[in-house]
Write a protein that holds these residues in place. Structure first.
Motif, PDB file in Angstrom:
ATOM      1  N   SER A 117       0.914  -1.205  -0.061  1.00  0.00           N
ATOM      2  CA  SER A 117      -0.099   0.066   0.199  1.00  0.00           C
ATOM      3  C   SER A 117       0.902   1.226  -0.009  1.00  0.00           C
ATOM      4  O   SER A 117       0.394   2.256  -0.782  1.00  0.00           O
ATOM      5  N   SER A 118       2.033   1.235   0.524  1.00  0.00           N
ATOM      6  CA  SER A 118       2.760   2.341   0.649  1.00  0.00           C
ATOM      7  C   SER A 118       3.787   2.461  -0.607  1.00  0.00           C
ATOM      8  O   SER A 118       3.796   3.817  -1.201  1.00  0.00           O
ATOM      9  N   ARG A 119       3.858   1.392  -1.307  1.00  0.00           N
ATOM     10  CA  ARG A 119       4.661   1.373  -2.728  1.00  0.00           C
ATOM     11  C   ARG A 119       3.594   2.120  -3.567  1.00  0.00           C
ATOM     12  O   ARG A 119       3.894   2.837  -4.607  1.00  0.00           O
ATOM     13  N   ASP A 120       2.404   1.446  -3.620  1.00  0.00           N
ATOM     14  CA  ASP A 120       1.418   2.130  -4.604  1.00  0.00           C
ATOM     15  C   ASP A 120       1.016   3.568  -4.322  1.00  0.00           C
ATOM     16  O   ASP A 120       0.944   4.082  -5.380  1.00  0.00           O
ATOM     17  N   THR A 137      11.239  -5.433  -1.868  1.00  0.00           N
ATOM     18  CA  THR A 137      10.440  -6.257  -1.044  1.00  0.00           C
ATOM     19  C   THR A 137       9.855  -7.326  -1.811  1.00  0.00           C
ATOM     20  O   THR A 137       9.226  -6.759  -2.973  1.00  0.00           O
ATOM     21  N   ASN A 138       9.476  -8.476  -1.343  1.00  0.00           N
ATOM     22  CA  ASN A 138       8.617  -9.399  -1.975  1.00  0.00           C
ATOM     23  C   ASN A 138       7.205  -9.042  -1.989  1.00  0.00           C
ATOM     24  O   ASN A 138       6.766  -8.396  -1.103  1.00  0.00           O
ATOM     25  N   TYR A 139       6.299  -8.904  -3.195  1.00  0.00           N
ATOM     26  CA  TYR A 139       5.109  -8.557  -3.262  1.00  0.00           C
ATOM     27  C   TYR A 139       4.197  -9.259  -4.314  1.00  0.00           C
ATOM     28  O   TYR A 139       4.710 -10.231  -4.750  1.00  0.00           O
ATOM     29  N   VAL A 182      -3.402  -5.658   0.395  1.00  0.00           N
ATOM     30  CA  VAL A 182      -3.401  -6.288  -1.011  1.00  0.00           C
ATOM     31  C   VAL A 182      -2.280  -7.370  -1.104  1.00  0.00           C
ATOM     32  O   VAL A 182      -2.678  -8.286  -1.798  1.00  0.00           O
ATOM     33  N   TRP A 183      -1.386  -7.414  -0.427  1.00  0.00           N
ATOM     34  CA  TRP A 183      -0.231  -8.426  -0.457  1.00  0.00           C
ATOM     35  C   TRP A 183      -0.517  -9.796   0.014  1.00  0.00           C
ATOM     36  O   TRP A 183      -0.880 -10.701  -0.890  1.00  0.00           O
ATOM     37  N   PRO A 184      -1.424 -10.071   1.201  1.00  0.00           N
ATOM     38  CA  PRO A 184      -1.753 -11.397   1.415  1.00  0.00           C
ATOM     39  C   PRO A 184      -3.139 -11.650   0.529  1.00  0.00           C
ATOM     40  O   PRO A 184      -3.141 -12.959  -0.025  1.00  0.00           O
ATOM     41  N   GLN A 185      -3.781 -10.832   0.072  1.00  0.00           N
ATOM     42  CA  GLN A 185      -5.207 -11.119  -0.546  1.00  0.00           C
ATOM     43  C   GLN A 185      -4.647 -11.525  -2.043  1.00  0.00           C
ATOM     44  O   GLN A 185      -5.184 -12.698  -2.669  1.00  0.00           O
ATOM     45  N   GLN A 186      -3.427 -10.862  -2.778  1.00  0.00           N
ATOM     46  CA  GLN A 186      -3.298 -11.521  -4.003  1.00  0.00           C
ATOM     47  C   GLN A 186      -2.269 -12.553  -3.868  1.00  0.00           C
ATOM     48  O   GLN A 186      -2.412 -13.450  -4.982  1.00  0.00           O
TER      49      GLN A 186
END
Length: 395
Positions: A117-120, A137-139, A182-186
């Motif tokens: 969310s910070s990257r976006d 970072t892994n994403y 978003v990361w865990p969701q995706q």
């Protein structure tokens, strides 16, 4: 936060250049480095707010890369200066810090943050300013832009080998539990496809939790009652530590084996003596690895940061990102944000685990990967998976 002042960082670059000259290397270079303006890179990282474990790991790699570059005479005769800003694990603060580093400090590139969310949130700023973000970072994939480069894993690199191994080794269905962002969701969406289509397994349940939960007993009971044999876990930071401690006290891990996404060795110390054992991961770096490049890298980190410091893949990927910036600028022979971008595209970088190749079009990396599990105070490699290309999710 152990924040390094900008004055101290610049001084370290000058001192390193002087040391290089004193050793007789590259005659005359130290004078040029001392007289030149620094090349500034901004680091927007969490040093508070819940994910400081990751911010501090990233800083270890960035600090070592900066030191080694300046010890060798800088980049194109100029010292490297890394300016650290605490984004407080907050997207809005991340944007504010990015704007400051670009507008006030003249950074030719940014690195960080940790949260997707910070990257976006920062993406609009880097795209508008045309200053590249070196994201290490892994994403979940899909961050595709001329001005964004990814130096860590996307879902297929982390899941495609891990999930079949977990199913074949431990059997049964898989329960997924992670933070509600978003990361865990995706990651879980990608995992469902692999489990259903590639593995032929079943998903026993999927749950997400908001940040700041202190009591996980209800979800621990649901996981236990589901009959799942594998827990795919994606809850980073202090919340993840709290969950693991409570799940161990409940006895959940007598029935369920954890596949821990985003794992960092810093967790093990927080779990307490004997905690967090037999958790499985697929990562681009294992500190206990026997490869000469890995043992040498670990020794250099510990010489700088102390013998007891845990070293995770976040250390190496941020180290790699800065070395890639160095190689990119040297490749182009000039300094500036566009030179960073042009120099990075299609570049292959030497790293502690072997060569890492940056895609010319998608800006994601093909990198060596390792299946590993927690044992004692760190990770041990179970299988060298070789180089795995990213499925970046760019449309």
């Amino acid at each position: 936060m152990n924040k390094v002042s900008r004055r101290r960082l610049l001084a370290s670059g000058a001192a390193a250049a002087a040391a290089a000259a004193g050793a007789g290397a590259l005659p005359g270079l130290a004078t040029r480095v001392l007289a030149a303006d620094p090349i500034r890179v901004g680091a927007v990282l969490p040093f508070s707010g819940g994910l400081e474990l990751f911010g501090n790991q990233a800083k270890l790699g960035l600090d070592l890369a900066m030191k080694e570059i300046n010890d060798a005479g800088g980049i194109l005769g100029r010292p490297l200066e890394i300016l650290y800003e605490d984004n407080k694990t907050d997207p809005k603060t991340s944007v504010e810090k990015a704007r400051t580093l670009i507008g006030r400090d003249g950074a030719v590139a940014l690195t960080g943050p940790i949260l997707s969310s910070s990257r976006d949130a920062m993406a609009a700023t880097v795209n508008r300013s045309k200053v590249p973000l070196l994201y290490a970072t892994n994403y979940e994939g899909g961050a595709c832009s001329r001005y964004i480069f990814s130096f860590n894993t996307v879902p297929n690199q982390e899941l495609a080998k891990l999930l079949p191994y977990m199913h074949e080794t431990f059997g049964g269905s898989t329960y997924m539990f992670g933070a509600d962002y978003v990361w865990p969701q995706q990651m879980f969406e990608a995992a469902k496809g692999i489990i259903g289509q590639q593995v032929g397994g079943e998903v026993a349940g999927v749950e997400f939790t908001p940040w700041g939960v202190k009591e996980f007993a209800p979800v621990i009971r649901r996981i236990a009652d589901s009959g799942a044999k594998v827990l795919l876990f994606a809850l980073p930071g202090g919340d993840g530590i709290t969950f693991i401690k409570q799940a161990e006290a409940f006895g959940l891990f007598d029935k369920v084996t954890v596949a821990f996404l985003g794992f960092a060795e810093t967790y093990l110390g927080a779990f307490g003596p004997g905690g967090g054992q037999n958790m499985w991961v697929t990562v681009p770096f294992v500190a206990s690895g026997a490869q000469p490049g890995v043992t040498d890298f670990v020794a250099r980190i510990r010489a700088q940061a102390g013998e007891e410091v845990p070293i995770s893949h976040y250390v190496m990927t941020h180290y790699n990102a800065i070395n890639a910036l160095r190689d990119a600028l040297q490749r182009k022979g000039e300094v500036g944000p566009e030179a960073v971008v042009d120099g990075l595209e299609g570049l292959t970088v030497s790293t502690p685990t072997g060569p890492v190749s940056i895609g010319s079009a998608d800006h994601h990396v093909t990198l060596p990967m390792f299946l590993a599990k927690t044992e004692g105070s760190g990770l041990v490699t179970v299988e060298d998976l070789g180089r795995i290309a990213p499925e970046a999710g760019c449309s």
